[in-house]
Design a protein around this motif. Sequence first.
Motif, PDB file in Angstrom:
ATOM      1  N   ALA A  64       0.697  -1.076   0.064  1.00 47.82           N
ATOM      2  CA  ALA A  64       0.039  -0.255  -0.147  1.00 47.82           C
ATOM      3  C   ALA A  64       0.807   1.298  -0.041  1.00 47.82           C
ATOM      4  N   MET A  68       0.471   3.791  -2.917  1.00 47.42           N
ATOM      5  CA  MET A  68      -0.493   4.784  -2.546  1.00 47.42           C
ATOM      6  C   MET A  68       0.077   5.853  -1.707  1.00 47.42           C
ATOM      7  N   LEU A  81      -4.027  11.080   4.501  1.00 44.94           N
ATOM      8  CA  LEU A  81      -4.621  10.359   3.908  1.00 44.94           C
ATOM      9  C   LEU A  81      -4.581   8.839   4.223  1.00 44.94           C
ATOM     10  N   ILE A  82      -3.176   8.585   4.184  1.00 42.91           N
ATOM     11  CA  ILE A  82      -2.775   7.190   4.369  1.00 42.91           C
ATOM     12  C   ILE A  82      -2.875   6.573   5.761  1.00 42.91           C
ATOM     13  N   VAL A  85      -6.496   5.547   6.363  1.00 44.54           N
ATOM     14  CA  VAL A  85      -6.855   4.507   5.328  1.00 44.54           C
ATOM     15  C   VAL A  85      -6.164   3.161   5.832  1.00 44.54           C
ATOM     16  N   SER A  86      -4.871   3.335   6.310  1.00 44.17           N
ATOM     17  CA  SER A  86      -4.128   1.976   6.724  1.00 44.17           C
ATOM     18  C   SER A  86      -4.799   1.534   7.782  1.00 44.17           C
ATOM     19  N   TRP A  89      -7.769  -0.542   6.786  1.00 42.85           N
ATOM     20  CA  TRP A  89      -7.085  -1.991   6.314  1.00 42.85           C
ATOM     21  C   TRP A  89      -6.968  -2.772   7.246  1.00 42.85           C
ATOM     22  N   MET A 144      -8.922  -2.495  -2.023  1.00 42.91           N
ATOM     23  CA  MET A 144      -8.579  -1.244  -1.791  1.00 42.91           C
ATOM     24  C   MET A 144      -8.005  -0.456  -3.028  1.00 42.91           C
ATOM     25  N   LEU A 145      -7.257  -1.006  -3.778  1.00 46.99           N
ATOM     26  CA  LEU A 145      -6.539  -0.530  -4.680  1.00 46.99           C
ATOM     27  C   LEU A 145      -7.592  -0.153  -5.566  1.00 46.99           C
ATOM     28  N   GLN A 146      -8.654  -0.963  -6.028  1.00 51.16           N
ATOM     29  CA  GLN A 146      -9.666  -0.505  -7.021  1.00 51.16           C
ATOM     30  C   GLN A 146     -10.636   0.413  -6.624  1.00 51.16           C
ATOM     31  N   GLU A 147     -10.668   0.794  -5.301  1.00 52.74           N
ATOM     32  CA  GLU A 147     -11.511   1.920  -4.873  1.00 52.74           C
ATOM     33  C   GLU A 147     -10.721   3.280  -5.037  1.00 52.74           C
ATOM     34  N   GLN A 148      -9.341   3.107  -5.019  1.00 55.54           N
ATOM     35  CA  GLN A 148      -8.535   4.400  -5.095  1.00 55.54           C
ATOM     36  C   GLN A 148      -8.646   4.963  -6.675  1.00 55.54           C
TER      37      GLN A 148
END
Length: 148
Positions: A64, A68, A81-82, A85-86, A89, A144-148
């Motif tokens: 991640a 990201m 942001l990170i 989000v982390s 996850w 998560m990557l698809q959401e970004q």
Amino acid sequence: MNHAEKARDLFREGYNCAQSVVGAFHEEMGLSLSEATRLASSFGGGMGGLRETCGAVTGMFLVAGMLMGYDDPADYDGKRLIMPVSASWLSSFARSMTRWSVGNCCDPLPEKLQKDPQPRTEQYYKVRPCVRFVETAAELLDEMLQEQ
């Protein structure tokens, strides 16, 4: 083959939990499999073999961050942001793994199995949740990557 399958196969080949998750995403990170697995090698077995924070989780965080994360120390938006989000996850991973503690990677194992790396035998896989952990970490990363 999807990332969860790649992570599972890498783990069954003998890579540690963190290496398996990071290795499954090596192409997306622009790394060779060798570079990715070396980068994650010290995080297996609960970070340095200490059986603490789950290596699949640390592998998930490495991927991640690479895909990201921020690299400018003055990027406060990136920092803001990170972190949440982390945290989300980790919560998602913990909910997926309710049978086991994510904080201590080997809680469900007898102490004698927690000491040293073990040969990968069918018995090894019967008593360890690690295969499911690496699959789940890779699945969550994909989501998560698809959401970004």
